[in-house]
Design a protein around this motif. Structure first.
Motif, PDB file in Angstrom:
ATOM      1  N   LYS A 178       0.845  -1.191   0.000  1.00 14.53           N
ATOM      2  CA  LYS A 178       0.000   0.000   0.000  1.00 14.53           C
ATOM      3  C   LYS A 178       0.885   1.248   0.000  1.00 14.53           C
ATOM      4  O   LYS A 178       2.051   1.197   0.388  1.00 14.53           O
ATOM      5  N   TYR A 179       0.294   2.333  -0.423  1.00 17.73           N
ATOM      6  CA  TYR A 179       1.051   3.588  -0.529  1.00 17.73           C
ATOM      7  C   TYR A 179       1.692   3.965   0.806  1.00 17.73           C
ATOM      8  O   TYR A 179       2.805   4.496   0.842  1.00 17.73           O
ATOM      9  N   SER A 180       1.012   3.673   1.901  1.00 18.47           N
ATOM     10  CA  SER A 180       1.536   4.046   3.214  1.00 18.47           C
ATOM     11  C   SER A 180       2.867   3.371   3.516  1.00 18.47           C
ATOM     12  O   SER A 180       3.655   3.872   4.326  1.00 18.47           O
ATOM     13  N   GLN A 181       3.145   2.230   2.864  1.00 16.62           N
ATOM     14  CA  GLN A 181       4.419   1.545   3.071  1.00 16.62           C
ATOM     15  C   GLN A 181       5.556   2.195   2.296  1.00 16.62           C
ATOM     16  O   GLN A 181       6.725   1.964   2.599  1.00 16.62           O
ATOM     17  N   ILE A 182       5.210   2.981   1.296  1.00 20.75           N
ATOM     18  CA  ILE A 182       6.226   3.680   0.502  1.00 20.75           C
ATOM     19  C   ILE A 182       6.454   5.082   1.049  1.00 20.75           C
ATOM     20  O   ILE A 182       7.576   5.574   1.095  1.00 20.75           O
ATOM     21  N   ILE A 210      -0.051  -3.619  -6.050  1.00 25.06           N
ATOM     22  CA  ILE A 210       0.054  -2.292  -5.438  1.00 25.06           C
ATOM     23  C   ILE A 210      -1.350  -1.726  -5.276  1.00 25.06           C
ATOM     24  O   ILE A 210      -2.007  -1.364  -6.250  1.00 25.06           O
ATOM     25  N   ASP A 211      -1.808  -1.683  -4.033  1.00 34.58           N
ATOM     26  CA  ASP A 211      -3.125  -1.126  -3.740  1.00 34.58           C
ATOM     27  C   ASP A 211      -3.012   0.389  -3.608  1.00 34.58           C
ATOM     28  O   ASP A 211      -1.926   0.921  -3.376  1.00 34.58           O
ATOM     29  N   GLU A 212      -4.137   1.084  -3.784  1.00 36.06           N
ATOM     30  CA  GLU A 212      -4.158   2.552  -3.714  1.00 36.06           C
ATOM     31  C   GLU A 212      -3.148   3.140  -4.688  1.00 36.06           C
ATOM     32  O   GLU A 212      -2.460   4.122  -4.398  1.00 36.06           O
ATOM     33  N   ALA A 213      -3.054   2.549  -5.866  1.00 40.28           N
ATOM     34  CA  ALA A 213      -1.991   2.913  -6.811  1.00 40.28           C
ATOM     35  C   ALA A 213      -2.131   4.331  -7.347  1.00 40.28           C
ATOM     36  O   ALA A 213      -1.143   4.916  -7.806  1.00 40.28           O
ATOM     37  N   ASP A 214      -3.337   4.898  -7.299  1.00 39.31           N
ATOM     38  CA  ASP A 214      -3.499   6.259  -7.798  1.00 39.31           C
ATOM     39  C   ASP A 214      -2.676   7.247  -6.982  1.00 39.31           C
ATOM     40  O   ASP A 214      -2.260   8.290  -7.494  1.00 39.31           O
ATOM     41  N   SER A 215      -2.407   6.925  -5.692  1.00 35.52           N
ATOM     42  CA  SER A 215      -1.559   7.798  -4.872  1.00 35.52           C
ATOM     43  C   SER A 215      -0.106   7.717  -5.297  1.00 35.52           C
ATOM     44  O   SER A 215       0.615   8.711  -5.299  1.00 35.52           O
ATOM     45  N   LEU A 216       0.327   6.520  -5.669  1.00 30.22           N
ATOM     46  CA  LEU A 216       1.731   6.307  -6.006  1.00 30.22           C
ATOM     47  C   LEU A 216       2.058   6.689  -7.441  1.00 30.22           C
ATOM     48  O   LEU A 216       3.146   7.187  -7.734  1.00 30.22           O
ATOM     49  N   PHE A 217       1.118   6.468  -8.368  1.00 33.62           N
ATOM     50  CA  PHE A 217       1.370   6.691  -9.788  1.00 33.62           C
ATOM     51  C   PHE A 217       0.619   7.908 -10.331  1.00 33.62           C
ATOM     52  O   PHE A 217       0.434   8.037 -11.523  1.00 33.62           O
ATOM     53  N   SER A 218       0.215   8.806  -9.443  1.00 36.74           N
ATOM     54  CA  SER A 218      -0.553   9.966  -9.879  1.00 36.74           C
ATOM     55  C   SER A 218       0.335  10.944 -10.649  1.00 36.74           C
ATOM     56  O   SER A 218       1.563  10.821 -10.660  1.00 36.74           O
ATOM     57  N   SER A 219      -0.288  11.922 -11.289  1.00 38.21           N
ATOM     58  CA  SER A 219       0.425  12.870 -12.145  1.00 38.21           C
ATOM     59  C   SER A 219       1.562  13.525 -11.384  1.00 38.21           C
ATOM     60  O   SER A 219       1.416  13.930 -10.227  1.00 38.21           O
ATOM     61  N   ARG A 220       2.690  13.657 -12.058  1.00 37.09           N
ATOM     62  CA  ARG A 220       3.860  14.246 -11.430  1.00 37.09           C
ATOM     63  C   ARG A 220       3.608  15.690 -11.053  1.00 37.09           C
ATOM     64  O   ARG A 220       2.899  16.422 -11.720  1.00 37.09           O
ATOM     65  N   VAL A 221       4.232  16.120  -9.963  1.00 35.12           N
ATOM     66  CA  VAL A 221       4.068  17.489  -9.501  1.00 35.12           C
ATOM     67  C   VAL A 221       4.842  18.422 -10.420  1.00 35.12           C
ATOM     68  O   VAL A 221       5.995  18.177 -10.752  1.00 35.12           O
ATOM     69  N   ALA A 234      11.090  12.736  -7.928  1.00 31.08           N
ATOM     70  CA  ALA A 234      12.124  11.694  -7.968  1.00 31.08           C
ATOM     71  C   ALA A 234      11.486  10.318  -7.867  1.00 31.08           C
ATOM     72  O   ALA A 234      11.915   9.361  -8.517  1.00 31.08           O
ATOM     73  N   LEU A 235      10.429  10.211  -7.046  1.00 29.53           N
ATOM     74  CA  LEU A 235       9.702   8.949  -6.922  1.00 29.53           C
ATOM     75  C   LEU A 235       9.097   8.556  -8.262  1.00 29.53           C
ATOM     76  O   LEU A 235       9.200   7.404  -8.689  1.00 29.53           O
ATOM     77  N   ARG A 236       8.474   9.490  -8.967  1.00 35.24           N
ATOM     78  CA  ARG A 236       7.884   9.194 -10.277  1.00 35.24           C
ATOM     79  C   ARG A 236       8.960   8.724 -11.261  1.00 35.24           C
ATOM     80  O   ARG A 236       8.751   7.774 -12.008  1.00 35.24           O
ATOM     81  N   ALA A 237      10.111   9.419 -11.258  1.00 28.04           N
ATOM     82  CA  ALA A 237      11.188   9.043 -12.175  1.00 28.04           C
ATOM     83  C   ALA A 237      11.702   7.637 -11.864  1.00 28.04           C
ATOM     84  O   ALA A 237      11.966   6.837 -12.769  1.00 28.04           O
ATOM     85  N   THR A 238      11.826   7.308 -10.576  1.00 24.51           N
ATOM     86  CA  THR A 238      12.276   5.977 -10.171  1.00 24.51           C
ATOM     87  C   THR A 238      11.281   4.913 -10.601  1.00 24.51           C
ATOM     88  O   THR A 238      11.656   3.846 -11.101  1.00 24.51           O
ATOM     89  N   LEU A 239       9.980   5.183 -10.416  1.00 27.97           N
ATOM     90  CA  LEU A 239       8.951   4.224 -10.811  1.00 27.97           C
ATOM     91  C   LEU A 239       8.982   3.961 -12.310  1.00 27.97           C
ATOM     92  O   LEU A 239       8.851   2.816 -12.751  1.00 27.97           O
TER      93      LEU A 239
END
Length: 357
Positions: A178-182, A210-221, A234-239
């Motif tokens: 889940k997103y909370s683990q990341i 990956i649950d709640e993936a919209d939090s992790l893969f949402s549009s880059r800031v 940086a998280l988006r680039a790593t993903l």
């Protein structure tokens, strides 16, 4: 970017001062990603220093805010990472992610026949990938076949169950994240946690869910006025990089598919999960009513006529109906108990934004 390299008098420690200032010819996203890469490189460098007496690095980041005032962020590394935590290798971080055997199979999953076929085709893709893409030369058309799937739709419609069923069919464990683990209070850590997540899935040969993936893969800031947003980009680039390199199966579950960053969409196959039809609702009701549960005047057809509810809603209604029966000191659950609870849940869903997808 400017830097100074010097030794303090009477001190053997080598010191670096690095200053990064935004050039207005560079886009905000490019500037944020560049800054994030500098920070990651510095962390890798300091992690290799055996003693914090050998090296000290100070970084300052300046940019202009909307009010034209200079905004500065200062970070220091003294043989530790920039967040101030003791340095952890990726292997050490990966230990926080643990896989487990799947809990459900395709017999338990109640979805439309067309969706079930699409889900079963994921197993075929994994099983016959070499035949299809090497022997039949489909790699000439699609050199990089995707094993990344986005299960989207309203809550409670079987997205998690489907992931379990696929892992069960493939006879592999599941790594559920889940997103909370990341997410970390030090945003620079998020990208490393995401990379460790993929490493753990590879280590266990697991299906990565990956649950709640919209939090992790949402549009880059794109508004980089806050220091934390460097870490987010940086998280988006790593993903983006890691998901391309990962050779296993990745399944995302999201209720808000429109929030997924466009950069990821070409890397995924999308499967939509709808609320169940009356026929499926009837199957779900029958499946979730234990044979040990004492029932009176049961009409599954009448219960299934209540529409716009999910499988999770039905499960919750059955549990609540049993609780209602005992609250009234009944020795069994009757039809009215079940109807009352499922209608209550339907009304609650209709009065909230929980159902939005």
């Amino acid at each position: 970017m400017t830097h100074n390299n010097y030794k303090s008098p009477g001190n053997s420690k080598r010191r670096f001062d690095i200053h990064i200032e935004k050039n207005f010819e560079v886009s905000k996203v490019e500037y944020g990603l560049f800054t994030s890469r500098v920070l990651n490189s510095v962390e890798k460098l300091t992690s290799k220093v055996k003693s914090n007496e050998d090296l000290a690095i100070r970084i300052s980041i300046s940019e202009f805010s909307s009010s034209n005032q200079v905004v500065k962020y200062n970070l220091a590394a003294d043989g530790k990472n920039l967040s101030g935590n003791s340095y952890q290798t990726l292997d050490e971080r990966a230990k926080a992610f643990k896989s487990s055997p799947p809990k459900y199979n395709f017999e338990f999953l109640k979805v439309s026949q067309s969706l079930k076929e699409r889900l079963l085709m994921i197993n075929t893709l994994v099983r016959d990938k070499k035949l299809i893409f090497d022997q039949w030369n489909l790699k000439s058309v699609e050199p990089h076949p995707s094993l990344v799937f986005n299960f989207f739709g309203p809550p409670g419609t079987g997205k998690t169950l489907a992931a379990h069923a696929i892992a069960d069919l493939l006879k592999i464990p599941m790594l559920i994240v889940k997103y909370s683990q990341i997410d970390d209070k030090y945003v620079a850590e998020n990208a490393k946690n995401a990379e460790a997540m993929f490493l753990a899935a590879k280590r266990d040969g697991a299906l990565l869910f990956i649950d709640e993936a919209d939090s992790l893969f949402s549009s880059r800031v794109t508004n980089l006025a806050q220091g934390s947003e460097y870490g987010i980009n940086a998280l988006r680039a790593t993903l983006l990089t890691t998901i391309d390199e990962f050779e296993g199966i990745v399944i995302l579950a999201t209720n808000l598919v429109q929030n997924i960053d466009f950069a990821f969409t070409s890397r995924m196959e999308y499967l939509k999960f709808d609320l169940p039809t009356k026929d499926l609702r009837e199957q779900i009701w029958r499946q979730h009513l234990p044979s040990e549960l004492p029932l009176e005047n049961l009409s599954v057809s009448e219960l299934a006529a209540v529409d716009n509810v999910s499988g999770r809603d039905i499960k919750k209604a059955i549990v609540n109906a049993a609780l209602r029966a005992r609250y009234k000191n009944q020795s069994s659950v009757n039809q009215q108990d079940l109807l009352t609870e499922i209608l209550f849940i339907k009304t609650k869903n209709g009065c909230s934004d929980i159902r939005s997808d």
